[in-house]
Design a protein around this motif. Sequence first.
Motif, PDB file in Angstrom:
ATOM      1  N   UNK A   1       0.400  -0.838  -0.232  1.00 28.96           N
ATOM      2  CA  UNK A   1       0.346  -0.124   0.262  1.00 28.96           C
ATOM      3  C   UNK A   1       0.705   1.366  -0.318  1.00 28.96           C
ATOM      4  N   UNK A   2       2.084   1.247   1.045  1.00 31.32           N
ATOM      5  CA  UNK A   2       2.620   2.546   1.181  1.00 31.32           C
ATOM      6  C   UNK A   2       3.361   3.041  -0.574  1.00 31.32           C
ATOM      7  N   UNK A   3       4.299   1.734  -0.871  1.00 31.03           N
ATOM      8  CA  UNK A   3       4.591   2.086  -2.271  1.00 31.03           C
ATOM      9  C   UNK A   3       3.578   2.715  -3.424  1.00 31.03           C
ATOM     10  N   UNK A   4       2.111   1.531  -3.257  1.00 27.16           N
ATOM     11  CA  UNK A   4       1.280   2.674  -4.166  1.00 27.16           C
ATOM     12  C   UNK A   4       1.720   4.246  -3.922  1.00 27.16           C
ATOM     13  N   UNK A   5       1.175   4.049  -3.225  1.00 30.34           N
ATOM     14  CA  UNK A   5       1.166   5.695  -2.313  1.00 30.34           C
ATOM     15  C   UNK A   5       2.608   6.435  -2.703  1.00 30.34           C
ATOM     16  N   UNK A   6       3.309   5.970  -2.577  1.00 30.97           N
ATOM     17  CA  UNK A   6       4.385   7.218  -2.701  1.00 30.97           C
ATOM     18  C   UNK A   6       4.693   7.374  -4.806  1.00 30.97           C
ATOM     19  N   UNK A   7       3.767   6.528  -5.253  1.00 31.64           N
ATOM     20  CA  UNK A   7       4.483   6.555  -6.734  1.00 31.64           C
ATOM     21  C   UNK A   7       3.581   7.794  -7.225  1.00 31.64           C
ATOM     22  N   UNK A   8       2.369   8.669  -6.363  1.00 34.47           N
ATOM     23  CA  UNK A   8       1.496   9.776  -6.772  1.00 34.47           C
ATOM     24  C   UNK A   8       2.056  10.481  -6.207  1.00 34.47           C
ATOM     25  N   UNK A   9       2.666  10.776  -4.948  1.00 33.42           N
ATOM     26  CA  UNK A   9       3.755  11.647  -4.158  1.00 33.42           C
ATOM     27  C   UNK A   9       4.433  12.186  -4.576  1.00 33.42           C
ATOM     28  N   UNK A  10       4.756  14.059  -4.488  1.00 37.39           N
ATOM     29  CA  UNK A  10       6.562  14.520  -4.430  1.00 37.39           C
ATOM     30  C   UNK A  10       7.343  14.520  -2.863  1.00 37.39           C
ATOM     31  N   UNK A  11       6.159  14.447  -1.987  1.00 35.82           N
ATOM     32  CA  UNK A  11       6.491  14.676  -0.597  1.00 35.82           C
ATOM     33  C   UNK A  11       5.865  14.142   0.581  1.00 35.82           C
ATOM     34  N   UNK A  12       6.555  13.554   1.678  1.00 36.55           N
ATOM     35  CA  UNK A  12       5.550  12.769   2.149  1.00 36.55           C
ATOM     36  C   UNK A  12       5.763  13.546   4.274  1.00 36.55           C
ATOM     37  N   UNK A  13       5.042  13.756   4.508  1.00 40.39           N
ATOM     38  CA  UNK A  13       5.242  14.363   6.360  1.00 40.39           C
ATOM     39  C   UNK A  13       4.715  13.526   7.061  1.00 40.39           C
ATOM     40  N   UNK A  14       5.719  12.880   7.628  1.00 36.25           N
ATOM     41  CA  UNK A  14       5.207  11.225   8.694  1.00 36.25           C
ATOM     42  C   UNK A  14       5.003  12.136   9.906  1.00 36.25           C
ATOM     43  N   UNK A  15       3.463  11.718  10.670  1.00 37.18           N
ATOM     44  CA  UNK A  15       3.137  12.136  11.406  1.00 37.18           C
ATOM     45  C   UNK A  15       2.517  10.809  12.569  1.00 37.18           C
ATOM     46  N   UNK A  16       2.022   9.586  11.914  1.00 36.08           N
ATOM     47  CA  UNK A  16       2.036   8.052  12.266  1.00 36.08           C
ATOM     48  C   UNK A  16       2.717   7.674  13.203  1.00 36.08           C
ATOM     49  N   UNK A  17       1.673   7.655  14.336  1.00 40.25           N
ATOM     50  CA  UNK A  17       2.790   7.277  15.464  1.00 40.25           C
ATOM     51  C   UNK A  17       1.565   7.226  16.409  1.00 40.25           C
ATOM     52  N   UNK A  18       2.422   5.899  17.384  1.00 41.38           N
ATOM     53  CA  UNK A  18       1.419   5.628  18.955  1.00 41.38           C
ATOM     54  C   UNK A  18       1.867   7.105  19.951  1.00 41.38           C
ATOM     55  N   UNK A  19       1.606   7.234  20.502  1.00 35.39           N
ATOM     56  CA  UNK A  19       1.893   8.797  20.755  1.00 35.39           C
ATOM     57  C   UNK A  19       1.883   9.086  22.216  1.00 35.39           C
ATOM     58  N   UNK A  20       0.914   7.997  22.956  1.00 42.61           N
ATOM     59  CA  UNK A  20       0.416   8.057  24.589  1.00 42.61           C
ATOM     60  C   UNK A  20       1.651   7.314  25.732  1.00 42.61           C
ATOM     61  N   UNK A  21       2.146   8.329  25.857  1.00 45.49           N
ATOM     62  CA  UNK A  21       3.577   8.042  27.152  1.00 45.49           C
ATOM     63  C   UNK A  21       2.890   6.517  27.915  1.00 45.49           C
ATOM     64  N   UNK A  22       1.349   6.864  28.626  1.00 45.42           N
ATOM     65  CA  UNK A  22       0.890   6.109  29.944  1.00 45.42           C
ATOM     66  C   UNK A  22       0.737   4.351  28.740  1.00 45.42           C
ATOM     67  N   UNK A  23       0.066   4.696  27.704  1.00 45.13           N
ATOM     68  CA  UNK A  23      -0.122   3.507  26.940  1.00 45.13           C
ATOM     69  C   UNK A  23       1.374   2.848  26.972  1.00 45.13           C
ATOM     70  N   UNK A  24       1.843   3.355  26.309  1.00 38.28           N
ATOM     71  CA  UNK A  24       3.615   3.017  26.246  1.00 38.28           C
ATOM     72  C   UNK A  24       3.675   2.436  27.162  1.00 38.28           C
ATOM     73  N   UNK A  25       3.832   2.657  28.476  1.00 36.82           N
ATOM     74  CA  UNK A  25       4.495   1.556  29.808  1.00 36.82           C
ATOM     75  C   UNK A  25       3.560   0.642  30.168  1.00 36.82           C
ATOM     76  N   UNK A  26       2.396   0.645  29.765  1.00 38.79           N
ATOM     77  CA  UNK A  26       1.628  -0.475  29.935  1.00 38.79           C
ATOM     78  C   UNK A  26       1.702  -1.616  29.104  1.00 38.79           C
ATOM     79  N   UNK A  27       2.365  -1.013  27.635  1.00 39.15           N
ATOM     80  CA  UNK A  27       2.066  -2.499  26.362  1.00 39.15           C
ATOM     81  C   UNK A  27       2.959  -1.550  25.164  1.00 39.15           C
ATOM     82  N   UNK A  28       4.602  -1.962  24.752  1.00 35.54           N
ATOM     83  CA  UNK A  28       5.084  -0.814  24.006  1.00 35.54           C
ATOM     84  C   UNK A  28       5.327  -1.723  22.612  1.00 35.54           C
ATOM     85  N   UNK A  29       4.286  -2.813  22.337  1.00 35.84           N
ATOM     86  CA  UNK A  29       4.791  -3.538  21.333  1.00 35.84           C
ATOM     87  C   UNK A  29       4.591  -2.723  20.032  1.00 35.84           C
ATOM     88  N   UNK A  30       3.532  -1.965  20.245  1.00 37.57           N
ATOM     89  CA  UNK A  30       2.594  -1.149  19.057  1.00 37.57           C
ATOM     90  C   UNK A  30       3.484  -0.229  19.098  1.00 37.57           C
TER      91      UNK A  30
END
Length: 338
Positions: free
Chosen positions: A70-99
């Motif tokens: 999917x990522x490969x297909x989407x990158x064919x169409x764009x000239x820039x990527x701004x990468x925000x996607x993340x798991x972001x909450x510290x309290x969640x990471x303390x409970x479960x780091x895998x994601x």
Amino acid sequence: MDSYIPQHILVTGGAGFMGSNFVRWVLAHQPFVQITVLDKLTYAGNKANLANLPESRFSFVRGDICDVALVDKLFEKVDACVHFAAETHNDNAIVSSQPFIRTNVEGTRVLLEAARKHNVRFHHISTDEVYGDLALDEPGKITEATPYCPSSPYSASKAASDMLVRAWFRTYGVPVTLSNCSNNYGPYQHVEKFIPRQITNLLSGRRPKLYGDGLHVRDWIYVENHSSAVWEILTKGRLGETYLIGANGERNNLEVMRLILKLMGKKSDEFDWVRDRPGHDRRYAIDATKLQTELGWQPSHTDFEEGLLSTIQWYKDNQEWWASGKQAVEAAYENQGQ
Ligand code: NAD
Ligand code: DAU
């Protein structure tokens, strides 16, 4: 200074708090730029954050940044990527780091490989937390030269992603920039986070919760300032460089709590002290001189009380946006001993 104007940007995590602000900001300020959002719509993503955007310039794809095809297909169409996607909450990471390791580290590697293959300009959104914390009485602030010293599972995963971005620049020449920002606040922030949690606790008849001694310092910045800074870095930043984003907003959590209580007409002691977060970073403080002097960026929203007031008003006016998820967030916090 030469400036590059992207034509079509892939924004990962564009249905989250800061990504959706960036999407709205670009569509409002840059009339010729096209945006595609790639977002998995985890518990933190919400398509309502992207309502009423112009169909001619905006499209949404639900999917995972770890999905190579999917990522490969989407990158064919764009000239820039701004990468925000993340798991972001510290309290969640303390409970479960895998994601956190999967999305923040492996997901960033998948995107970098696509940027390399299609020669796409890549801007990586990161955090001041990768530098670790400062002591309360320590002089000076974090700069781009401060050594990395992450102290939590979340910040370690973000530090790892930053290292991948730097390595793909040096080894493969992928055209990258990085930014590391302090704590954002404003509308559309998930109710698990400090400021919206306290506002929505008060709006739903619950008591606000303060961790530990309440003296931990965060360097608050209004989310629109972040969006304008990212645009400056994407269009004028030097490749391979890191820029810190901050707006001199240092405040301790007790001060912020008391200000929220005051602005919402409550007494200054109408909150609960709860157990501290394990490994809780003491203080963050950003020196944004490089961004200001090299790229000429200045924050346009600098009055914290005014920003907080409009944020409170937004949560009052948009109860349907947050009310359905509120109970689950508070139940999870209760399970963690709060
Ligand atoms: P958020 O949690 O509000 O949103 C994250 C978004 O990413 C959500 O829409 C979610 O659905 C999406 N997502 C998660 N995993 C995904 C995956 N595997 N594939 C595709 N999409 C996925 O986050 P935020 O607070 O807006 O933070 C955005 C970025 O900014 C993050 O990289 C974060 O580390 C960084 N950052 C945040 C702050 C802050 O104060 N919130 C400060 C500095 C840096
Ligand atoms: O510094 C940037 C980082 O800011 C980002 O990288 C993270 O993605 C973002 O979540 C944020 O991290 P923090 O851990 O600083 O944010 P949070 O809103 O969880 O907490 C802010 C401060 O408030 C922190 O000192 C912990 C405290 N806190 C938090 C909550 C949820 C409380 O006292 N009570 C609470 O209920």
